[in-house]
Design a protein around this motif. Structure first.
Motif: not given
Ligand code: SF4
Length: 325
Positions: A220-222, A240-245, A265-267, A293-299, A301-303
């Motif tokens: 929900l941070e999104l 603050l989800c850098s790399g997402l837009s 999906a993330l939301h 963290s979840k953001c570490d994992l998210c980053t 995967i996106r990378g």
């Protein structure tokens, strides 16, 4: 998901920076393109801000002072448009001598500069000698430009080292204690994204990707617009989800899940859905060392999607974020 209104945020006028700060959320640095916001895009940003109820904005980067003419245009344009500029961010590396800095600040003051956020931190000190930071503070005093020191708490620490040279975080640890790096996180608001994930990795225990996916639901941070950013390329960075837009023109209406499948999906389901998609459709294999963290994992995967699988999508922007460095 939709972003119906904007609360408080900034415009990223460039991703280029002289520094490669260890905590930079946007992976800015000297390797990023010299692109600077153009008038047409700036106008679009200001109209979006106005239409979504935001009456003021800060100007950030990257280093906004790298293109003085561009910064002046940005300030003047905001002034003419009637958009209040809360502050402009700078790392202060441009300071050469007092007279010149005062002159430069006075010229920007005429264009609308009222307040300057001056970066003061051990991370910045790896690229900006403290002498320059102090020079900018003194020049602001003379030009009567309000200073927003970020963060004054580190001033004393920086005073302990030679102000004419650069100092890496390792040196602060050697001089001020082995736990210095991790204690920064208690003293300085740092979002653990971008380069901060690497710099502060050892401050946190790592967990397996599956455990993180299981323990974290919808992102929900999104939806948060408490510290949002629009950038020079027409992107809105959600949360603050850098790399997402999100494309700027898609703000204010429900996002099309076909155009934004990852964000959707993330939301709706969280990072577990991204992990599942990465695995099943792209062969992603999580790091056996785990994630902090979840953001570490998210980053991660996106990378992988962008760098290894060449995925190009409006929701994975700007590409420069994923370029490393
Ligand atoms: S997991 Fe991804 S989408 Fe969720 S808050 Fe972290 S960076 Fe944002």
């Amino acid at each position: 998901m939709q972003i119906p209104a904007l609360r408080s945020g900034g415009i990223i006028v460039t991703y280029r920076c002289t520094n490669r700060c260890g905590h930079c959320l946007y992976n800015s640095g000297p390797h990023r393109s010299r692109d600077y916001i153009e008038q047409q895009e700036l106008l679009g940003c200001l109209e979006t801000l106005r239409d979504l109820g935001c009456a003021s904005v800060h100007i950030g980067g990257g280093e906004p002072f790298l293109n003085r003419a561009g910064l002046k245009m940005t300030l003047q344009f905001c002034q003419t448009f009637g958009m209040n500029v809360d502050y402009v961010e700078t790392n202060g590396v441009w300071h050469c001598n007092h007279e010149q800095s005062v002159r430069q600040l006075l010229a920007l003051k005429e264009a609308g500069l009222r307040r300057l956020l001056v970066s003061i931190s051990p991370m910045h000190n790896a690229c900006v000698p403290f002498r320059k930071t102090k020079g900018v503070l003194a020049a602001c005093r003379e030009a009567r430009i309000e200073v927003f020191p970020w963060a004054m708490d580190f001033y004393e620490d920086l005073e302990k080292l030679d102000e004419n040279t650069l100092h890496e975080l390792d040196e602060f640890e050697e001089r001020l204690g082995p736990d210095y790096r991790c204690r920064i996180l208690e003293r300085y608001w740092t979002h653990l994204g971008g380069r901060a994930l690497k710099t502060f990795r050892d401050c946190f225990p790592a967990k397996a990707a599956e455990e993180i996916a299981r323990d974290n639901g919808s992102c929900l941070e999104l939806e948060s617009t408490d510290h949002f950013h629009l950038d020079l390329h027409g992107n809105y960075i959600p949360g603050l989800c850098s790399g997402l837009s999100i494309r700027r023109q898609d703000l204010g209406r429900t996002l099309d899940p076909d155009l934004y499948p990852l964000l959707t999906a993330l939301h709706e389901q969280g990072v577990g859905a991204l992990l599942e998609l990465g695995r099943s459709e792209f062969g992603f294999v999580p790091n056996p060392q785990g994630y902090i963290s979840k953001c570490d994992l998210c980053t991660d995967i996106r990378g992988y999607l962008v760098r290894v699988k060449d995925v190009r999508a409006v929701e994975l922007q700007p590409l420069g974020f994923y370029a490393g460095g």
